[in-house]
Design an enzyme around this catalytic site. Structure first.
Site, PDB file in Angstrom:
ATOM      1  N   ASP A 195      50.231 -30.087  21.763  1.00 49.14           N
ATOM      2  CA  ASP A 195      50.333 -29.060  20.743  1.00 49.14           C
ATOM      3  C   ASP A 195      49.731 -29.674  19.470  1.00 49.14           C
ATOM      4  O   ASP A 195      49.597 -30.899  19.373  1.00 49.14           O
ATOM      5  CB  ASP A 195      51.827 -28.720  20.555  1.00 49.14           C
TER       6      ASP A 195
ATOM      7  N   ASP B 255      50.186 -28.282  15.655  1.00 47.91           N
ATOM      8  CA  ASP B 255      51.042 -28.241  14.461  1.00 47.91           C
ATOM      9  C   ASP B 255      52.402 -28.856  14.761  1.00 47.91           C
ATOM     10  O   ASP B 255      53.116 -28.381  15.639  1.00 47.91           O
ATOM     11  CB  ASP B 255      51.237 -26.781  14.013  1.00 47.91           C
TER      12      ASP B 255
HETATM   13  C1  BG6 Z   1      51.205 -22.657  15.529  1.00 45.47           C
HETATM   14  C2  BG6 Z   1      52.154 -22.877  14.378  1.00 45.47           C
HETATM   15  O1  BG6 Z   1      50.615 -23.854  15.911  1.00 45.47           O
HETATM   16  O2  BG6 Z   1      50.170 -21.757  15.162  1.00 45.47           O
HETATM   17  C3  BG6 Z   1      52.704 -21.538  13.922  1.00 45.47           C
HETATM   18  O3  BG6 Z   1      53.213 -23.719  14.779  1.00 45.47           O
HETATM   19  C4  BG6 Z   1      51.553 -20.596  13.580  1.00 45.47           C
HETATM   20  O4  BG6 Z   1      53.549 -21.715  12.810  1.00 45.47           O
HETATM   21  C5  BG6 Z   1      50.614 -20.471  14.784  1.00 45.47           C
HETATM   22  O5  BG6 Z   1      52.046 -19.319  13.223  1.00 45.47           O
HETATM   23  C6  BG6 Z   1      49.410 -19.582  14.517  1.00 45.47           C
HETATM   24  O6  BG6 Z   1      48.567 -20.200  13.575  1.00 45.47           O
HETATM   25  P1  BG6 Z   1      47.317 -19.539  12.893  1.00 45.47           P
HETATM   26  O7  BG6 Z   1      46.590 -20.700  12.258  1.00 45.47           O
HETATM   27  O8  BG6 Z   1      46.493 -18.885  13.966  1.00 45.47           O
HETATM   28  O9  BG6 Z   1      47.819 -18.537  11.910  1.00 45.47           O
HETATM   29 MG    MG Z   2      53.966 -27.184  17.115  1.00 49.46          MG
END
Ligand code: BG6
Ligand code: MG
Length: 211
Positions: A8, A10
């Site tokens: 993963d 984030d």
């Molecule tokens: C995930 C995060 O990796 O990505 C979430 O943990 C986030 O918090 C999701 O909402 C979507 O991200 P993005 O960049 O497409 O808005």
């Molecule tokens: Mg994560």
């Protein structure tokens, strides 16, 4: 047997939760929606669309407004991403990736984020990944298993030979549903259902995982 590690992004490779928080908070303040750090915790690992639904907390808005708010929040988030660089790679991650490479284990990304590729690029890590699955790769977001199955397919490894690294409850559910073993990063109440658990990335140890 382990032939691939699927990460993963984030909360595992870099900690963007704070930047997501700031961007959602700015949008929520402008719209007069209640939002705080506790609600932000519920957004960990879930898609942009699901995040906005959590913030709306049952409030109904038009489809057009929903799209506008997601776009606006993403604009704020992308602005904040301009500040990140290799200094923001979480402790221990780079050496862990290099150790996997040295052992000939494939490395893939499986993120819910549509910003995953530019983030990996800013961190200077793109070349260490054999495949990238992101928010554009599949329709159903975590907790659906799709992005992990997609990443495994990209590196040509069976699901039972993949190990996932995740910090979110939804991500661990998704990896288990994909038929993969999973390393949870974080507190027991959040990632206790993982196969292995480490409190943070710097304590994650390949020897303990591979045995
Ligand atoms: C995930 C995060 O990796 O990505 C979430 O943990 C986030 O918090 C999701 O909402 C979507 O991200 P993005 O960049 O497409 O808005
Ligand atoms: Mg994560």
């Amino acid at each position: 047997m382990c032939k691939a590690f699927i990460f993963d992004l984030d909360g595992v490779i870099t900690d963007t939760a704070e930047l997501h928080y700031q961007a959602w908070q700015r949008m929520a303040d402008e719209e007069g929606y209640y939002f705080d750090r506790e609600i932000n915790e519920k957004l960990r690992g879930v898609s942009r669309q699901a995040s906005l639904n959590i913030i709306l907390n049952g409030k109904t808005i038009s489809e057009e407004k929903f799209e506008t708010l997601m776009t606006r929040k993403n604009g704020y988030y992308v602005e904040l991403l301009n500040t990140i660089s290799a200094k923001d790679i979480l402790p221990g991650i780079e050496s862990f990736l290099l150790e996997l490479k040295a052992r000939g284990i494939k490395v893939a990304l499986a993120s819910a984020s549509k910003n995953a590729r530019p983030i990996l690029h800013r961190l200077g890590l793109t070349s260490l990944f054999d495949a990238i699955g992101d928010g554009w790769s599949v329709k159903r977001s975590k907790p659906a298993p799709d992005v992990f199955i997609h990443a495994a397919g990209q590196v040509g490894v069976n699901v039972d030979e993949c190990i996932v690294v995740e910090d979110a409850e939804a991500g661990i559910d998704a990896a288990i549903d994909a038929g993969m073993r999973v390393v949870g990063i974080g507190p027991d109440e959040r990632v206790g259902h993982a196969t292995w658990r480490f409190t943070d990335t710097k304590s994650m140890n390949l020897g303990d995982i591979l045995g």
